[in-house]
Design a protein around this motif. Structure first.
Motif, short mmCIF file in Angstrom:
data_model
loop_
_atom_site.label_atom_id
_atom_site.label_comp_id
_atom_site.label_asym_id
_atom_site.label_seq_id
_atom_site.Cartn_x
_atom_site.Cartn_y
_atom_site.Cartn_z
N SER A 8 33.19 29.22 31.89
CA SER A 8 32.68 29.67 33.19
C SER A 8 31.15 29.57 33.23
O SER A 8 30.45 30.24 32.48
CB SER A 8 33.10 31.11 33.45
N LEU A 10 29.23 30.77 35.24
CA LEU A 10 28.59 32.04 35.63
C LEU A 10 27.78 32.64 34.49
O LEU A 10 26.78 33.31 34.71
CB LEU A 10 29.68 33.03 36.08
N HIS A 33 34.50 25.75 34.94
CA HIS A 33 34.93 26.79 35.88
C HIS A 33 33.68 27.27 36.64
O HIS A 33 32.72 27.74 36.03
CB HIS A 33 35.60 27.94 35.15
N ASP A 35 32.25 29.72 39.58
CA ASP A 35 32.56 30.93 40.34
C ASP A 35 31.63 31.09 41.53
O ASP A 35 30.41 31.22 41.37
CB ASP A 35 32.40 32.16 39.44
N HIS A 66 36.24 28.29 41.88
CA HIS A 66 36.96 29.54 42.18
C HIS A 66 36.20 30.27 43.28
O HIS A 66 35.12 30.81 43.05
CB HIS A 66 37.02 30.35 40.88
N MET A 68 35.52 33.24 45.48
CA MET A 68 35.69 34.68 45.70
C MET A 68 34.91 35.03 46.96
O MET A 68 33.88 35.69 46.92
CB MET A 68 35.18 35.47 44.47
N PRO A 141 37.61 40.78 39.97
CA PRO A 141 36.60 39.72 40.10
C PRO A 141 35.24 40.25 40.56
O PRO A 141 35.16 41.26 41.25
CB PRO A 141 37.21 38.79 41.14
N GLY A 142 34.21 39.54 40.17
CA GLY A 142 32.85 39.88 40.60
C GLY A 142 31.81 39.77 39.51
O GLY A 142 30.65 39.51 39.80
N GLY A 145 31.92 39.11 31.67
CA GLY A 145 31.75 40.06 30.57
C GLY A 145 32.53 41.35 30.68
O GLY A 145 32.18 42.33 30.04
N ASP A 175 41.81 34.24 34.03
CA ASP A 175 40.37 34.32 34.29
C ASP A 175 39.86 35.76 34.12
O ASP A 175 40.17 36.63 34.93
CB ASP A 175 40.10 33.83 35.71
N GLY A 176 39.07 35.96 33.06
CA GLY A 176 38.41 37.25 32.86
C GLY A 176 38.71 37.86 31.50
O GLY A 176 39.87 38.10 31.16
N GLY A 177 37.68 38.07 30.72
CA GLY A 177 37.83 38.75 29.44
C GLY A 177 38.61 37.99 28.39
O GLY A 177 39.11 38.57 27.43
N GLY A 197 33.88 32.88 29.88
CA GLY A 197 32.46 32.91 30.22
C GLY A 197 31.64 33.54 29.12
O GLY A 197 31.03 32.87 28.29
N ASN A 198 31.67 34.87 29.10
CA ASN A 198 30.87 35.62 28.15
C ASN A 198 31.17 35.26 26.70
O ASN A 198 30.26 35.11 25.88
CB ASN A 198 31.15 37.12 28.40
#
Ligand code: DX5
Ligand code: ZN
Length: 221
Positions: A8, A10, A33, A35, A66, A68, A141-142, A145, A175-177, A197-198
């Motif tokens: 990601s 981001l 990816h 965002d 993606h 949002m 989402p938003g 990390g 998507d996420g974590g 991402g993170n």
């Protein structure tokens, strides 16, 4: 089946976007990816068309965009022009989802739908055969990390069953974590695409981290 890794952007360094784009080009990653946050659908604003175009200029792999944002229909063509290969909208932001998905595909992009953590997979029953991708949000989402939501495993299994039952070719994206600790279990649950991402960009060697993530999954299967 081999996993698709989508770092990601981001979490990249926006002052060195070309450097980070080239790092992904040269890594084992498969997609970018990207965002897009509007400060309305989610409580954060990320970036818009000029940045997507800048990434596209250097990217040698597909852009998985993606959205949002509220009312995404207003901007589908702009994202096509900016370089999106896969365009994902949120089910919670679309009143006429079938129309939106058809429009994305008519423009020559792959079409995806994202589900927030509270949104039931069952809502996809009558659209799943039209989709190329379903993005299951494993955080609210938003922001990058955040902590992975464990309920995602059972949602992934349930979605995989729906895809098989309906003979759909949709891929499942998480998507996420996502990190090395949950990647294997996610793949075993039916995931096809892992966004990270993170975990990638906060590591000392992002390219190596991408390779490690890919290998971890390969060894789990
Ligand atoms: C969250 C975004 C994600 C985010 C993932 O709203 O949709 O794509 O960048 O980042 P990590 O892997 O840091 O959770
Ligand atoms: Zn995302």
């Amino acid at each position: 089946m081999s996993v698709i890794i989508a770092p990601s952007i981001l979490s990249a360094d926006f002052a060195n976007i070309q450097r980070d784009t080239e790092m992904i080009n040269q890594s084992n990653a498969d997609w970018f990816h990207v965002d897009i946050m509007d400060g309305m659908f989610v409580p954060n604003i990320s970036f818009g068309f000029p940045v997507v175009k800048a990434i596209k200029k250097h990217a040698t792999k597909p852009l998985d965009v993606h959205l949002m944002i509220v009312d995404p229909d207003r901007y589908l063509n702009d994202f096509k022009q900016a370089g999106a290969d896969i365009l994902t909208v949120h089910i919670e932001a679309c009143t006429h989802l079938h129309r939106t998905i058809s429009a994305i595909k008519d423009m020559g992009m792959k079409a995806g739908v994202a589900l927030n953590p509270h949104t039931s997979v069952g809502l996809l029953k009558d659209i799943i055969t039209d989709l190329d991708l379903v993005c299951l949000m494993s955080v609210n989402p938003g922001f990058g990390g955040q902590k992975f939501i464990e309920n995602t495993y059972s949602k992934t299994t349930e979605l995989k069953e729906l895809i098989i039952q309906k003979n759909s070719s949709a891929r499942i994206e998480i998507d996420g974590g996502v990190n090395q600790a949950n990647a294997g279990k996610l793949m075993a649950s039916g995931a096809d695409v892992l966004v990270a991402g993170n975990f990638v960009f906060s590591s000392d060697n992002p390219s190596e981290t991408i390779a490690i993530l890919k290998q971890t999954v390969a060894h789990t299967l």
